[in-house]
Design an enzyme around this catalytic site. Sequence first.
Site, mmCIF file in Angstrom:
data_model
loop_
_atom_site.group_PDB
_atom_site.id
_atom_site.type_symbol
_atom_site.label_atom_id
_atom_site.label_comp_id
_atom_site.label_asym_id
_atom_site.label_seq_id
_atom_site.Cartn_x
_atom_site.Cartn_y
_atom_site.Cartn_z
ATOM 1 N N SER A 1 38.381 47.483 39.919
ATOM 2 C CA SER A 1 39.036 48.739 39.537
ATOM 3 C C SER A 1 40.464 48.776 40.067
ATOM 4 O O SER A 1 41.370 49.290 39.417
ATOM 5 C CB SER A 1 38.253 49.931 40.092
ATOM 6 O OG SER A 1 36.925 49.896 39.633
ATOM 7 N N SER B 1 36.468 53.769 39.282
ATOM 8 C CA SER B 1 35.358 53.106 39.977
ATOM 9 C C SER B 1 34.268 52.877 38.952
ATOM 10 O O SER B 1 33.818 53.826 38.305
ATOM 11 C CB SER B 1 34.829 53.984 41.111
ATOM 12 O OG SER B 1 33.530 53.564 41.501
ATOM 13 N N THR C 1 32.019 54.148 44.640
ATOM 14 C CA THR C 1 32.822 53.405 45.617
ATOM 15 C C THR C 1 33.315 54.369 46.692
ATOM 16 O O THR C 1 34.053 55.311 46.396
ATOM 17 C CB THR C 1 34.031 52.760 44.902
ATOM 18 O OG1 THR C 1 33.549 52.046 43.767
ATOM 19 C CG2 THR C 1 34.790 51.836 45.828
ATOM 20 N N GLU D 1 33.937 36.026 43.516
ATOM 21 C CA GLU D 1 32.725 36.750 43.126
ATOM 22 C C GLU D 1 31.830 35.971 42.170
ATOM 23 O O GLU D 1 30.626 35.903 42.369
ATOM 24 C CB GLU D 1 33.101 38.084 42.487
ATOM 25 C CG GLU D 1 33.595 39.100 43.496
ATOM 26 C CD GLU D 1 33.628 40.487 42.894
ATOM 27 O OE1 GLU D 1 32.610 41.194 42.965
ATOM 28 O OE2 GLU D 1 34.673 40.858 42.331
ATOM 29 N N HIS E 1 59.747 32.269 50.843
ATOM 30 C CA HIS E 1 60.320 32.675 52.122
ATOM 31 C C HIS E 1 59.393 32.371 53.289
ATOM 32 O O HIS E 1 59.706 32.717 54.422
ATOM 33 C CB HIS E 1 60.679 34.163 52.077
ATOM 34 C CG HIS E 1 61.745 34.459 51.059
ATOM 35 N ND1 HIS E 1 63.076 34.492 51.373
ATOM 36 C CD2 HIS E 1 61.675 34.667 49.721
ATOM 37 C CE1 HIS E 1 63.782 34.748 50.281
ATOM 38 N NE2 HIS E 1 62.955 34.853 49.258
ATOM 39 N N LYS F 1 26.760 47.036 51.713
ATOM 40 C CA LYS F 1 26.607 48.416 51.240
ATOM 41 C C LYS F 1 25.371 49.072 51.855
ATOM 42 O O LYS F 1 25.384 50.258 52.195
ATOM 43 C CB LYS F 1 26.527 48.456 49.706
ATOM 44 C CG LYS F 1 27.888 48.303 49.045
ATOM 45 C CD LYS F 1 27.800 48.454 47.524
ATOM 46 C CE LYS F 1 29.182 48.259 46.894
ATOM 47 N NZ LYS F 1 29.099 48.065 45.431
#
Lengths: 354, 354
Positions: free
Chosen positions: B58, B99, B104, B237, B253, B347
């Site tokens: 998302s 989401s 989320t 994933e 840089h 989770k």
Amino acid sequence: MLDDLDRIKDIDKEGMLEVEEKFYSQLLEAREIAKKSKLEKIKGSKFGGIAFLGMGGSGFASDIIKALIKDDIDIPVEIVKGYNLPSFVKVGWLVVSISYSGNTEETISATGQALERGCEILIICSGGKLESIARSNNKTIIKIPSGLQPRGAIGYLFFPAYLALDYIDVAKIPSMDIEEALDLIKEKAGLYRREVESDKNPAKKLALKILNKLPIIYGTEGLLAVVAYRLKCEFNENSKTPCWCNEFPELNHNETVGWERLKEITKKFILLVFRDKDEGLRIKTRIEVTLNLIKENIGEVVEIPVEGKSKLAKALSAMYLGDMVSVYLALLAGIDPSPVKKIQTLKAELAKLN
Amino acid sequence: MLDDLDRIKDIDKEGMLEVEEKFYSQLLEAREIAKKSKLEKIKGSKFGGIAFLGMGGSGFASDIIKALIKDDIDIPVEIVKGYNLPSFVKVGWLVVSISYSGNTEETISATGQALERGCEILIICSGGKLESIARSNNKTIIKIPSGLQPRGAIGYLFFPAYLALDYIDVAKIPSMDIEEALDLIKEKAGLYRREVESDKNPAKKLALKILNKLPIIYGTEGLLAVVAYRLKCEFNENSKTPCWCNEFPELNHNETVGWERLKEITKKFILLVFRDKDEGLRIKTRIEVTLNLIKENIGEVVEIPVEGKSKLAKALSAMYLGDMVSVYLALLAGIDPSPVKKIQTLKAELAKLN
């Protein structure tokens, strides 16, 4: 080897370690530079927003400023790391252009666009084209001392730009935080300097742990993600070591499941994790569960507790430890931390296009 | 193995490859969803700025939207990947909360702050708490179909949010660009699908090159840096593979000089570089000189030419190739691309805190 002061002197031909050892003095001097700067022209305006322009170390100065002010400031803050200003940066905005040499081509390009659009401009540089641009367009400039590698000038690049925001009433910076940060850096400088031997010197100890491993660095969104990015860049530039970084909680949505294949490669990695005692329960849980889930695929995991009360003290002290570690890592590997030959070669090739 | 359709079916138990093969249909459906959405409540206002909230896939939808509109839009665009809104996101701003699940926790937290501050809100989700928040606060919602992995729903997450900006007069999106992008995705879907054998299928070919190497991905600031980040996340994933990314010109840089030590590790890496035929001479020079300077430290360097005329077609087609490659890489390694067990474990641990 890190306790052999003659050997250190042999390798560190341009004196990067000394520059880092004197970081406290640089901060004091940078504060004086800020105090003496003539900022009247940009004081008192109500800006539509602030855009910071800067690459590499100068871009890091912008990152850390945004992380420090984003929870208190009333106007949008945009960071530009490239040749072009977004279209919404326009007249009424303050553009802060930071480049140590004053000759960074991306920053010059975007500063030119800011001039064309009639933005208010504050330039921070040690000279170069940006100084000429400031002088010939009658724009505000904070001129900082030249002669260092840009990454060794972070005190000059960051502190005056940050303190200026207070002076021009864009952000409120408690003087207590500044004093705390300075005191903490002074204390740490005493601990990290070359004369303190490896068994008592946290910077040398950490460099010894990292030596033959590829470092990956985790921070938490905001302040410590920025510090993680700084350390990644310091390992790249000072230690000539490949390194990447990421941040909680975003990395929990992707990278966390990446530590599965190619274990024979990632077993040669070392994961450094900046930890803030004030990180909060949900972030704390995220970090601890994540490390448990991934540690078997990584050679070593080292948590680095961040000291200090104020955000400023935390950011500067965590950055300072990392800067010192990156220099010691270079010396351990027998590498002069100062030269960045590939960048010089690239600049020479780009110059041919002009 | 990638041409053995039975074997693919055995490994890909939840049908991720099919989801990717149907990306063109998902985009068509997403466009219809956008057309049918009731956005009157947020149309016609002049917003102080837009903040996008979203993590993982998302958040990527937000990144790509910002990259697409930042050269044309009149108001600041801020992307938030965490629990908290910056203080400058306030009443008068439009907050777009994205989401897939609607659950989320970071996005819910920041959306709650947006509600408290009286921001205008557009929620994009397939259900969950964010749907309840939208309904009970009478906020605008674009409801998208559920049942996919969030990363497989990128058409639903991105396209309606992007098209909505045109409808509410915040950004101008040429319908020609949309048609070009859709046509290109349709064409590529025909080329990348499982029935096209490895010697003729660019997605399978690239997956075969990557198989036992650790991928690093380079893009250029703006559009292709975002696509590089997407591919990094897809490798994490779908392919359960460690991977990092970076962008030109910023990497010139710092990271450019990092490819020096630990060659015995980085020789097992593969560097993928997205190339845009319209990248301009300075970026072209940067990329080519850089690759010459670093290639001897890397196992293999592969340049990926990006197709399309419009930014939208370039972004979506480059992303689509990467998405397909990441699924084929998983299958090649014998890994089911769908489950993300470590994220589920995390989770579950976070849920215990509630």
